[in-house]
Design a protein around this motif. Structure first.
Motif, PDB file in Angstrom:
ATOM      1  N   ASN A 209     -49.671 -22.102  12.521  1.00 26.83           N
ATOM      2  CA  ASN A 209     -48.283 -22.237  13.108  1.00 26.83           C
ATOM      3  C   ASN A 209     -48.250 -24.009  13.289  1.00 26.83           C
ATOM      4  OD1 ASN A 209     -46.283 -22.880  15.414  1.00 26.83           O
ATOM      5  ND2 ASN A 209     -45.805 -21.036  14.723  1.00 26.83           N
ATOM      6  N   GLN A 210     -47.184 -24.571  12.769  1.00 24.93           N
ATOM      7  CA  GLN A 210     -46.984 -25.885  12.620  1.00 24.93           C
ATOM      8  C   GLN A 210     -45.602 -26.394  13.063  1.00 24.93           C
ATOM      9  OE1 GLN A 210     -46.929 -27.617   8.577  1.00 24.93           O
ATOM     10  NE2 GLN A 210     -47.678 -29.800   9.101  1.00 24.93           N
ATOM     11  N   LEU A 211     -45.744 -26.881  14.283  1.00 28.45           N
ATOM     12  CA  LEU A 211     -44.495 -27.291  14.960  1.00 28.45           C
ATOM     13  C   LEU A 211     -44.203 -28.864  14.905  1.00 28.45           C
ATOM     14  CD1 LEU A 211     -42.268 -25.846  16.790  1.00 28.45           C
ATOM     15  CD2 LEU A 211     -43.756 -27.047  18.620  1.00 28.45           C
ATOM     16  N   ILE A 212     -43.477 -29.177  14.212  1.00 28.98           N
ATOM     17  CA  ILE A 212     -43.094 -30.728  13.810  1.00 28.98           C
ATOM     18  C   ILE A 212     -41.765 -31.121  14.542  1.00 28.98           C
ATOM     19  CG2 ILE A 212     -42.581 -32.474  11.980  1.00 28.98           C
ATOM     20  CD1 ILE A 212     -43.689 -30.013   9.973  1.00 28.98           C
ATOM     21  N   GLU A 213     -41.652 -32.339  15.280  1.00 26.71           N
ATOM     22  CA  GLU A 213     -40.598 -32.876  16.270  1.00 26.71           C
ATOM     23  C   GLU A 213     -39.897 -33.706  15.355  1.00 26.71           C
ATOM     24  OE1 GLU A 213     -39.667 -34.668  20.423  1.00 26.71           O
ATOM     25  OE2 GLU A 213     -41.619 -34.450  19.613  1.00 26.71           O
ATOM     26  N   SER A 214     -38.758 -33.781  15.487  1.00 28.22           N
ATOM     27  CA  SER A 214     -37.364 -34.568  14.761  1.00 28.22           C
ATOM     28  C   SER A 214     -37.980 -36.212  15.337  1.00 28.22           C
ATOM     29  CB  SER A 214     -36.191 -34.257  14.805  1.00 28.22           C
ATOM     30  OG  SER A 214     -35.526 -35.586  14.292  1.00 28.22           O
ATOM     31  N   ASN A 215     -37.789 -37.018  14.165  1.00 28.34           N
ATOM     32  CA  ASN A 215     -37.892 -38.480  14.405  1.00 28.34           C
ATOM     33  C   ASN A 215     -36.755 -39.111  15.236  1.00 28.34           C
ATOM     34  OD1 ASN A 215     -40.403 -38.789  13.416  1.00 28.34           O
ATOM     35  ND2 ASN A 215     -39.452 -38.879  11.236  1.00 28.34           N
ATOM     36  N   ASN A 216     -35.691 -38.224  15.335  1.00 33.74           N
ATOM     37  CA  ASN A 216     -34.247 -38.583  15.766  1.00 33.74           C
ATOM     38  C   ASN A 216     -33.720 -38.075  17.030  1.00 33.74           C
ATOM     39  OD1 ASN A 216     -33.963 -40.577  13.438  1.00 33.74           O
ATOM     40  ND2 ASN A 216     -33.178 -38.641  12.303  1.00 33.74           N
ATOM     41  N   ASP A 217     -34.332 -37.059  17.175  1.00 37.18           N
ATOM     42  CA  ASP A 217     -33.919 -36.051  18.483  1.00 37.18           C
ATOM     43  C   ASP A 217     -35.067 -35.574  18.841  1.00 37.18           C
ATOM     44  OD1 ASP A 217     -33.721 -33.707  16.928  1.00 37.18           O
ATOM     45  OD2 ASP A 217     -31.439 -34.448  16.351  1.00 37.18           O
ATOM     46  N   TYR A 218     -34.761 -34.353  19.840  1.00 31.81           N
ATOM     47  CA  TYR A 218     -35.781 -33.357  20.438  1.00 31.81           C
ATOM     48  C   TYR A 218     -35.666 -32.017  19.869  1.00 31.81           C
ATOM     49  CZ  TYR A 218     -36.629 -37.184  23.557  1.00 31.81           C
ATOM     50  OH  TYR A 218     -36.902 -38.419  24.152  1.00 31.81           O
ATOM     51  N   SER A 219     -35.191 -31.930  18.379  1.00 31.80           N
ATOM     52  CA  SER A 219     -35.031 -30.740  17.777  1.00 31.80           C
ATOM     53  C   SER A 219     -36.434 -30.604  17.173  1.00 31.80           C
ATOM     54  CB  SER A 219     -33.916 -30.645  16.757  1.00 31.80           C
ATOM     55  OG  SER A 219     -34.165 -31.389  15.912  1.00 31.80           O
ATOM     56  N   PHE A 220     -37.026 -29.308  16.492  1.00 27.35           N
ATOM     57  CA  PHE A 220     -37.980 -29.035  15.860  1.00 27.35           C
ATOM     58  C   PHE A 220     -37.865 -28.171  14.688  1.00 27.35           C
ATOM     59  CE2 PHE A 220     -39.266 -29.981  20.271  1.00 27.35           C
ATOM     60  CZ  PHE A 220     -40.584 -30.520  20.249  1.00 27.35           C
ATOM     61  N   ARG A 221     -38.674 -28.490  13.707  1.00 29.98           N
ATOM     62  CA  ARG A 221     -39.069 -27.702  12.546  1.00 29.98           C
ATOM     63  C   ARG A 221     -40.486 -27.009  12.851  1.00 29.98           C
ATOM     64  NH1 ARG A 221     -40.193 -30.518   8.216  1.00 29.98           N
ATOM     65  NH2 ARG A 221     -40.307 -32.347   9.341  1.00 29.98           N
ATOM     66  N   MET A 222     -40.498 -25.672  12.393  1.00 30.78           N
ATOM     67  CA  MET A 222     -41.619 -24.644  12.428  1.00 30.78           C
ATOM     68  C   MET A 222     -42.144 -24.236  10.905  1.00 30.78           C
ATOM     69  SD  MET A 222     -42.394 -21.574  14.543  1.00 30.78           S
ATOM     70  CE  MET A 222     -42.283 -22.271  16.252  1.00 30.78           C
ATOM     71  N   ASN A 223     -43.185 -24.624  10.640  1.00 27.58           N
ATOM     72  CA  ASN A 223     -43.784 -23.963   9.266  1.00 27.58           C
ATOM     73  C   ASN A 223     -44.712 -22.977   9.683  1.00 27.58           C
ATOM     74  OD1 ASN A 223     -42.297 -25.763   7.698  1.00 27.58           O
ATOM     75  ND2 ASN A 223     -44.065 -27.360   8.014  1.00 27.58           N
ATOM     76  N   HIS A 224     -44.836 -21.829   9.118  1.00 30.19           N
ATOM     77  CA  HIS A 224     -45.832 -20.942   9.173  1.00 30.19           C
ATOM     78  C   HIS A 224     -46.636 -20.886   7.859  1.00 30.19           C
ATOM     79  CE1 HIS A 224     -43.232 -18.805  12.217  1.00 30.19           C
ATOM     80  NE2 HIS A 224     -42.487 -19.175  11.515  1.00 30.19           N
ATOM     81  N   ASN A 225     -47.744 -21.333   8.007  1.00 26.11           N
ATOM     82  CA  ASN A 225     -48.809 -21.693   6.805  1.00 26.11           C
ATOM     83  C   ASN A 225     -49.816 -20.475   6.752  1.00 26.11           C
ATOM     84  OD1 ASN A 225     -47.772 -24.414   6.167  1.00 26.11           O
ATOM     85  ND2 ASN A 225     -48.318 -24.752   8.221  1.00 26.11           N
ATOM     86  N   ILE A 226     -50.042 -20.042   5.492  1.00 22.48           N
ATOM     87  CA  ILE A 226     -51.331 -19.455   5.122  1.00 22.48           C
ATOM     88  C   ILE A 226     -52.319 -20.476   4.695  1.00 22.48           C
ATOM     89  CG2 ILE A 226     -52.400 -17.791   3.939  1.00 22.48           C
ATOM     90  CD1 ILE A 226     -50.571 -16.690   6.204  1.00 22.48           C
TER      91      ILE A 226
END
Length: 242
Positions: A209-226
């Motif tokens: 589970n890869q949680l990535i924070e935005s460079n501009n605000d406090y929103s996140f993207r999430m990647n589900h990796n096998i």
């Protein structure tokens, strides 16, 4: 055993609450393939190489020189160079190149059937600038600091080859004058999986589970990796014939 359970539960609880409390703007499912080698050519030195590919996301090749310390923690330190290519976004066509100067220190320790592994990694990142889908002859620059903790439990086996289950967490921070507030969270990566280890190779299959924070605000993207990782050790030292 009690320490391991408490640590894993605290980590999972903390980052589960983090992801639930923040705004997830995008989620993706990905395949992550990696091949990591260590080629030992003396008692103290080896060559590190690794290659990772995540389709539609990035490709990275890394190399380095490793020094092996003689201590009970099996400490190593590596310095090297990496080159990455990031896939275009928003229907663009230009790949973003990245040059990295990197270094890391690792150490491990065991207790009965458990193996604990720690890795501290530093990266100096020179990221290509793209304007209007054209690569410019200039780079953005920032530092990144990473800490990985991994636990493996090995099942008892009279043979040398062993099955294991693993849990790990890696947290990554960006730093530098181009980073908002000069220091901020970049990613958090939690992995759970299983593996098979022989004398020279290790095969590891996990969910990350890869949680990535935005460079501009406090929103996140999430990647589900096998994630499939293959570790390969080569011993290039000459054997003494008796």
């Amino acid at each position: 055993m009690k320490f391991l359970k408490i640590s894993v539960l605290l980590l999972l609880s903390f980052f589960s609450n983090l992801s639930n409390s923040q705004q997830i703007t995008d989620e993706k499912r990905q395949i992550w393939v990696g091949y990591i080698t260590q080629s030992k050519f003396s008692d103290s030195f080896s060559i590190w190489n690794d290659f990772h590919w995540v389709p539609e996301s990035f490709v990275i090749a890394r190399t380095g020189l490793t020094y092996h310390f003689s201590n009970p923690l099996k400490t190593t330190s590596t310095v090297g160079y990496a080159h990455a290519w990031f896939y275009p976004t928003n229907q663009n066509k230009t790949f973003r190149p990245e040059h990295r100067v990197w270094g890391q220190t690792t150490f491990s320790h065991q207790k009965e059937s458990f193996r604990f592994f720690h890795r501290i990694r530093y990266e100096a990142r020179f990221r290509g600038v793209i304007t209007d889908d054209f690569l410019q002859n200039e780079f953005n620059f920032n530092y990144r600091f990473r800490y990985l903790f991994q636990t493996r439990y090995y099942f008892k086996n009279p043979q040398k080859n062993q099955f294991f289950v693993m849990a790990s967490d890696e947290i990554l921070f960006n730093a530098g004058h181009e980073i908002k507030n000069a220091f901020r969270l970049d990613q958090n990566r939690i992995s759970l999986g299983l593996g098979y280890q022989t004398k020279t190779m290790t095969f590891q299959l996990a969910y990350m589970n890869q949680l990535i924070e935005s460079n501009n605000d406090y929103s996140f993207r999430m990647n589900h990796n096998i994630q499939l990782l293959i570790f390969h050790n080569f011993n290039l030292t000459k054997k003494t014939v008796k």
